[in-house]
Scaffold this motif. Structure first.
Motif, PDB file in Angstrom:
ATOM      1  N   ARG A 305       0.869  -1.175   0.000  1.00 20.46           N
ATOM      2  CA  ARG A 305       0.000   0.000   0.000  1.00 20.46           C
ATOM      3  C   ARG A 305       0.906   1.225   0.000  1.00 20.46           C
ATOM      4  NH1 ARG A 305      -1.444  -2.681   4.397  1.00 20.46           N
ATOM      5  NH2 ARG A 305      -1.072  -0.887   5.743  1.00 20.46           N
ATOM      6  N   ALA A 306       0.748   2.089  -0.981  1.00 17.53           N
ATOM      7  CA  ALA A 306       1.614   3.266  -1.101  1.00 17.53           C
ATOM      8  C   ALA A 306       1.254   4.302  -0.041  1.00 17.53           C
ATOM      9  CB  ALA A 306       1.494   3.869  -2.493  1.00 17.53           C
ATOM     10  N   GLU A 307       2.193   5.189   0.212  1.00 17.09           N
ATOM     11  CA  GLU A 307       1.954   6.286   1.145  1.00 17.09           C
ATOM     12  C   GLU A 307       1.797   7.589   0.372  1.00 17.09           C
ATOM     13  OE1 GLU A 307       4.891   6.573   4.181  1.00 17.09           O
ATOM     14  OE2 GLU A 307       4.420   4.621   5.049  1.00 17.09           O
ATOM     15  N   GLY A 308       0.639   8.236   0.549  1.00 10.89           N
ATOM     16  CA  GLY A 308       0.393   9.537  -0.041  1.00 10.89           C
ATOM     17  C   GLY A 308       0.601  10.636   0.979  1.00 10.89           C
ATOM     18  N   ASP A 309       0.168  11.837   0.636  1.00  9.15           N
ATOM     19  CA  ASP A 309       0.238  12.934   1.602  1.00  9.15           C
ATOM     20  C   ASP A 309      -0.737  12.717   2.757  1.00  9.15           C
ATOM     21  OD1 ASP A 309       2.283  14.371   0.536  1.00  9.15           O
ATOM     22  OD2 ASP A 309       1.020  15.806  -0.545  1.00  9.15           O
ATOM     23  N   TYR A 310      -1.712  11.846   2.548  1.00 10.16           N
ATOM     24  CA  TYR A 310      -2.627  11.488   3.629  1.00 10.16           C
ATOM     25  C   TYR A 310      -2.855   9.984   3.574  1.00 10.16           C
ATOM     26  CZ  TYR A 310      -6.602  11.354   6.789  1.00 10.16           C
ATOM     27  OH  TYR A 310      -7.421  11.061   7.845  1.00 10.16           O
ATOM     28  N   ILE A 311      -2.850   9.341   4.734  1.00 10.64           N
ATOM     29  CA  ILE A 311      -3.139   7.914   4.832  1.00 10.64           C
ATOM     30  C   ILE A 311      -4.513   7.762   5.465  1.00 10.64           C
ATOM     31  CG2 ILE A 311      -2.455   5.712   5.863  1.00 10.64           C
ATOM     32  CD1 ILE A 311       0.445   6.664   5.796  1.00 10.64           C
ATOM     33  N   MET A 312      -5.448   7.202   4.712  1.00 11.61           N
ATOM     34  CA  MET A 312      -6.789   6.996   5.244  1.00 11.61           C
ATOM     35  C   MET A 312      -6.738   6.007   6.397  1.00 11.61           C
ATOM     36  SD  MET A 312      -9.338   6.937   1.954  1.00 11.61           S
ATOM     37  CE  MET A 312     -10.760   6.917   3.050  1.00 11.61           C
TER      38      MET A 312
END
Length: 756
Positions: A305-312
């Motif tokens: 699972r990639a990491e974006g500027d926000y992690i749900m």
């Protein structure tokens, strides 16, 4: 004749391609991303490592497409994903009444082939990334079928590969496994006992050939099924394919690098299970069944699972957090499985639903450290717990459309995805998505970039809801039943009832605490009606406490009483019954264990057509209508029912409905877009389900478009939700007129219109 003389080592044939967007992965999420970007003018290369597009939805794996509707087994009304995946599902409903996965393949292929801006490379595996600092510059891929090496250069890249090959190769931040509960304050985070990853599943089909068929299992097939598989009692000879999704394994292993080991174990299990069904003697009904198909590729659930500027995280789903950059939606339960899969002593899954659909922020759709890399599908930036909901295909497909559209806007504005997430840009992304039928939560889909707002709008009629005819017999109250009616309401209605003995009927009025939800948790009023044996009626005073949201008129269970039903179908009206749906592991009520961070509430679910019908009623004493499906709804609001129907509907007897737009001065416009009602409450599973309607009965099916009196378009047999009509190029238009008809006999309805 090709002759090659003896030589030293040779290089492979190499093809260099350049694109605005390179999409790695041709499952539904990648396919929708590619189509969305191409429609916005971007040049796209779509790379798929399999022979067909569609991923888990393809004929190679055969999983049904599903998302926020959850088979209709939750309280998410009108929640089906819109846009491109909705187009595919509506077309599949028409072409593929038998639910054949091969037909799904052809529809997906058709949808991609229509886009001249897409170059498709199937059987092509990405294995290397060239970087320029923190940007992907080029990827290398190899096709073993045509012996060709591809060098694919792009301005932007999207990793839709499921296992995150480009995320890994590019150096993008990612995670694999389950977080500790403390990291994101997630009470649902599993411990080691439950396990950190979801496993793979392998599906199979059986077929009744009309005569006895024996079965000799391969040597590798699993023995002692009753001993090794605790859930063996749940096997049924009649079930096949995805119905046995819980034939799952591999959550204790590395679900990427040990994928072949997982597949081998799943093959042992599947053939062992079939041997048990055919030869144990416990399933005499299987005598005429043969094993028609067994998948050779497991359906994967979870890996990187990639990491974006926000992690749900869990809270985003359960509390339906309203992020400013929410541009898509989900609604599947938080659906976690035991890592030991079919060998576990636990049930096949542990599902907990929210009270309504939730938003997905754009900041979770791009890499936090690779500045031109979008992430979608199973790679969406989410915790293991949140991933339990976001991972399903229709939700991932909608995210795919969002990132494809975002990539095209980044290209036009020469900005990064992170810059697009800023307030000065995100509104334009929402506008473009909405214009194309994609649902953006809590956003006025028609308020931006719509020339129709400057015109005078007229319609031939507006339906005033004064009742529904009693023309469909009686509905026994074997379970609590509720009719949803749009508020605000301060009326009295009369409902026909039939009692087979003197009895008493209780009617409750309920509201959702949150206007856009459809969980009837707040009691407004309760009435008791004494009924004499025979046919009669009851008068129900309605009140929604002045709130502009749906009121649930609940008829409580009584085996002696039936209520009248109506054959009418009307946009934004639905009847639901209290109770769960076995397909999504729900009971009548979700009872949340203390401290788990989810809510307890009742499920109220619809019955599918032709069983599900509206409750018949009439207003009392010539009161004002309960609701007017007014023309103003064409120019404001969401393009689906939410807290209200959000629709213009013509009067019952207005079968040749007309709407017109007239501007004070002529305008130059390219396109008229009409948004029809495709019944977003129906799940529309792609395979194994047989849907009653091949074309949605609420849709506008035929009509004509005139520009300044000149016929510019005609259509018939429409089965889609978004209708585009080209206007005379470069010629100013002062008046547009649409003549609209519903060929299935329902009122003409539209959810909105746009002129661009």
């Amino acid at each position: 004749m090709i002759l090659e003389d003896a030589a030293g080592p040779r290089d492979l044939r190499t093809v260099d391609l350049e694109a605005d967007l390179v999409v790695v992965g041709g499952g539904l999420s990648g396919t929708c991303a590619a189509i969305a970007a191409a429609r916005e003018g971007a040049k796209v290369v779509l790379v798929q490592d399999r022979p067909v597009l569609g991923g888990n939805a393809s004929s190679e794996i055969r999983l049904w497409i599903l998302g926020a509707t959850s088979h209709g087994g939750n309280n998410n009304r009108w929640a089906r994903e819109g846009g491109i995946i909705n187009e595919i599902l509506l077309e599949n409903q028409f072409r593929n009444h038998g639910g054949n996965p091969v037909v799904v393949d052809t529809i997906i292929q058709d949808w991609v082939a229509r886009e001249d801006n897409i170059t498709v490379l199937v059987n092509t595996v990405v294995f290397h990334a060239e970087m320029d600092g923190n940007r992907v510059r080029k990827v290398h891929a190899f096709n073993a079928q045509n012996g060709t090496m591809y060098h694919l250069q792009g301005s932007y890249f999207a990793d839709s590969s499921g296992d995150g090959i480009l995320v890994h190769l590019s150096g993008a931040a990612y995670r694999m496994g389950a977080e500790d509960a403390s990291e994101f304050d997630e009470p649902m985070a599993p411990g080691d006992d439950y396990g950190a990853l979801l496993g793979h599943s392998l599906y199979f089909y059986s077929k009744d050939v009309g005569h006895p068929v024996d079965y000799v299992a391969p040597d590798f097939a699993l023995k002692d099924v009753e001993k090794l598989i605790p859930r063996y009692r749940n096997f049924a000879a009649s079930e096949q394919g995805c119905s046995l999704w819980w034939i799952e394994w591999g959550g204790r292993l590395d679900t990427i690098h040990q994928s072949e080991e997982i597949k081998a174990e799943l093959q042992k299990i599947v053939f062992g299970v079939w041997d048990y069904i055919k030869n144990s003697g416990n399933f005499p009904e299987s005598a005429n069944l043969t094993l028609e198909w067994v998948g050779t590729i497991p359906g994967k659930r979870e890996s990187r699972r990639a990491e974006g500027d926000y992690i749900m995280r869990q809270r985003d789903i359960v509390e339906q957090v309203e992020h400013e950059d929410n541009i898509s939606h989900g609604g599947w339960s938080i659906d976690l499985h035991p890592a030991d899969g079919v060998y576990s002593q636990r049930g096949g899954c542990n599902q907990y639903h929210a009270k309504g659909a939730y938003g997905i922020p754009f900041r979770s759709m791009y890499s936090r450290n690779i500045e031109n890399l979008f992430i979608n599908g199973r790679l969406l930036s989410a915790s293991h717990v949140a991933f339990g909901s976001t991972r399903v295909m229709a939700t991932s497909s909608a995210v795919g459309q969002a990132i494809g559209t975002a990539a095209s806007l980044c290209l036009k504005r020469q900005i990064t995805p992170r810059e697009l997430a800023r307030p000065e840009h995100i509104g334009f992304l929402k506008s473009r998505l909405s214009a194309n039928g994609h649902y953006v939560p809590l956003y006025d889909a028609l308020a931006e970039d719509n020339l129709a707002l400057d015109a005078e709008l007229a319609v031939s009629s507006e339906l005033a809801l004064n009742g529904l005819p009693h023309d469909a017999g009686w509905k026994p109250l074997v379970a609590d039943l509720a009719q949803l009616l749009p508020g605000p309401l301060d009326h009295t209605i009369s409902v026909p009832v039939l009692a087979d003995a003197d009895s008493e009927l209780t009617v409750e009025l309920r509201l959702s605490q949150k206007a856009g939800n459809h969980t009837p948790e707040e009691l407004v009023a309760s009435y008791r009606f004494a009924l004499a044996k025979g046919e009669g009626s009851i008068d129900i005073p309605l009140s929604s406490n002045g709130k502009a949201q749906y009121l649930f008129v609940c008829f409580l269970k009584n085996g002696h009483v039936s209520v009248g039903q109506s054959n009418a179908l009307l946009t934004g009206l639905v009847t639901v019954k209290k109770g769960g749906l076995k397909k999504v592991s729900t009971q009548e009520r979700q009872e949340a264990p203390e401290g788990l961070g989810v809510d307890s509430f009742d499920f109220w679910v619809p019955e599918r057509r032709p069983v599900g019908k509206l409750v018949a009623f009439s207003t009392k004493d010539h009161q004002s209508p309960l609701h007017v499906f007014a023309k103003d709804n064409l120019l404001t609001g969401a393009l689906r029912p939410t807290s209200g129907p959000n629709a213009w509907v013509a009067a019952w007897d207005d079968r040749e409905a007309v709407l017109s737009l007239e501007w004070p001065e002529p305008v130059v416009a390219r396109t008229l877009i009409l948004y029809a009602d495709c019944d977003y409450d129906h799940p529309l599973e792609s395979v194994q389900y047989h849907h009653h309607d091949r074309i949605m009965p609420h849709l506008v099916h035929e009509g004509e478009i005139l520009a300044d009196g000149e016929l510019v378009a005609q259509f018939s047999g429409n089965r889609q939700a978004v209708l585009h009509f080209a206007l005379p190029e470069g010629r100013p238009v002062r008046q547009l007129v649409a003549h609209l008809r519903n060929s299935q006999g329902q009122p003409v309805a539209l959810l909105g219109l746009r002129v661009e």
